[in-house]
Design an enzyme around this catalytic site. Structure first.
Site, PDB file in Angstrom:
ATOM      1  N   LEU A  11      45.758  -4.281 -94.169  1.00 24.63           N
ATOM      2  CA  LEU A  11      44.399  -4.262 -93.669  1.00 24.63           C
ATOM      3  C   LEU A  11      43.619  -5.274 -94.480  1.00 24.63           C
ATOM      4  O   LEU A  11      43.481  -5.134 -95.701  1.00 24.63           O
ATOM      5  CB  LEU A  11      43.778  -2.871 -93.817  1.00 24.63           C
ATOM      6  CG  LEU A  11      42.361  -2.727 -93.251  1.00 24.63           C
ATOM      7  CD1 LEU A  11      42.385  -2.838 -91.730  1.00 24.63           C
ATOM      8  CD2 LEU A  11      41.734  -1.408 -93.684  1.00 24.63           C
ATOM      9  N   GLY A  39      52.484 -11.780 -89.932  1.00 27.68           N
ATOM     10  CA  GLY A  39      53.066 -11.290 -88.683  1.00 27.68           C
ATOM     11  C   GLY A  39      52.031 -10.836 -87.673  1.00 27.68           C
ATOM     12  O   GLY A  39      52.144 -11.124 -86.477  1.00 27.68           O
ATOM     13  N   ASP A 249      49.922 -19.476 -89.203  1.00 32.41           N
ATOM     14  CA  ASP A 249      50.544 -18.446 -88.368  1.00 32.41           C
ATOM     15  C   ASP A 249      50.517 -18.846 -86.890  1.00 32.41           C
ATOM     16  O   ASP A 249      51.430 -18.520 -86.130  1.00 32.41           O
ATOM     17  CB  ASP A 249      49.824 -17.112 -88.571  1.00 32.41           C
ATOM     18  CG  ASP A 249      49.826 -16.680 -90.023  1.00 32.41           C
ATOM     19  OD1 ASP A 249      50.864 -16.872 -90.687  1.00 32.41           O
ATOM     20  OD2 ASP A 249      48.798 -16.184 -90.499  1.00 32.41           O
TER      21      ASP A 249
END
Length: 278
Positions: A11, A39, A249
């Site tokens: 988180l 991810g 990412d």
């Protein structure tokens, strides 16, 4: 369907303050929390592009439940294997133009918990086009974990991690590995600054054996792609403003954003490359 493996979700909590008082009480003027780590950034990117995606991973405690609930609100499908430990948090404190980050290591993962995840993983990848394995490994899992998951997948794999897990995952035959420059430098054992040219980075990428391609994100200097056919660098025509968090990412998500055709992805990089590196 694309399976995204996130073994150490988090988180992400961001505090914005006018000026940090490291010896006193700080009252943030803004606080933001969202599901985080490599991810989950990949999965959100794929979902935003309309790709059928499923997140697999390990989650536990109040924080893990919060991450799962937030993904449901975003409409990102996820099936986390429960663990006894508490899912980690990452904290960023923004003080004007400065950022201090604090990353917890994550919960210890037991053998039985990981075995349950492996069973869920094998079922999911049986119907997948590709798998993306992204982020750090939590305590309790060995450095070869991603390598064994790549070998067991039976579909093309994209790997974005660091350290020995990156080296072993590449050797296991990942289709693409995507370190950033700092992660590649850590494996190479020395700095790989690209200001004077990408030569050292190209050599280090070529030495990361086993993967079909190594794509290195260089921050504002663009990308470096190394394959058996050669090595190319692509750079943006102008500096892109804004928060760069998650940009790498998005690069990891790009090869699987449609039908998995990583050769087309690498061909596109070559097409926009400003130089071929030898």
């Amino acid at each position: 369907m694309i399976v995204v493996v996130c073994l150490n979700p988090a988180l992400d909590v961001t505090h914005r303050v006018d000026a940090v008082d490291w010896g006193g009480v700080n009252r943030p003027r803004a606080v933001h929390a969202r599901p985080g780590c490599k991810g989950l950034n990949v999965a959100r990117t794929l979902h935003a592009l309309g790709v059928d995606v499923l997140v697999l991973g390990l989650a536990g405690g109040v924080t893990g439940a919060g991450v799962e609930a937030a993904l449901r609100e975003l409409g990102v499908p996820a099936a986390f294997t429960p663990v006894a430990g508490e899912t980690r948090r990452t904290f960023s404190v923004i003080d004007g133009g400065r950022v201090a980050a604090f990353h917890e290591p994550g919960p210890e993962v037991g053998a039985a918990e990981y075995a349950e995840f492996r069973a869920d993983y094998q079922k999911a990848v049986a119907g997948a086009e590709a798998v993306v394995l992204s982020g750090s490994l939590p305590p309790g899992l060995p450095a070869g974990t991603y390598a064994t998951l790549i070998q067991a997948a039976g579909v093309p794999a994209v790997l974005d991690t660091h350290g020995e897990a990156l080296r072993r995952g590449a050797a296991a035959g990942a289709a693409i590995v995507k370190p950033n420059l700092a992660e590649l430098a850590a494996l190479a054992g020395g700095p790989l600054a690209t200001r004077g040219g990408p030569g050292l980075a190209a050599v280090a990428a070529g030495e990361l054996s086993g993967a079909q391609a190594v794509v290195v994100t260089l921050g504002p200097d663009g990308l470096l792609a190394a394959t058996a056919d050669g090595c190319w660098r692509a750079r943006p025509p102008a500096t892109v403003a804004g928060n760069a968090t998650g940009a790498g990412d998005a690069v990891a998500a790009a090869p699987v954003a449609g039908e998995f055709r990583h050769q087309d992805y690498l061909g596109a990089l070559r097409a926009v490359a400003v130089e071929e590196v030898r």
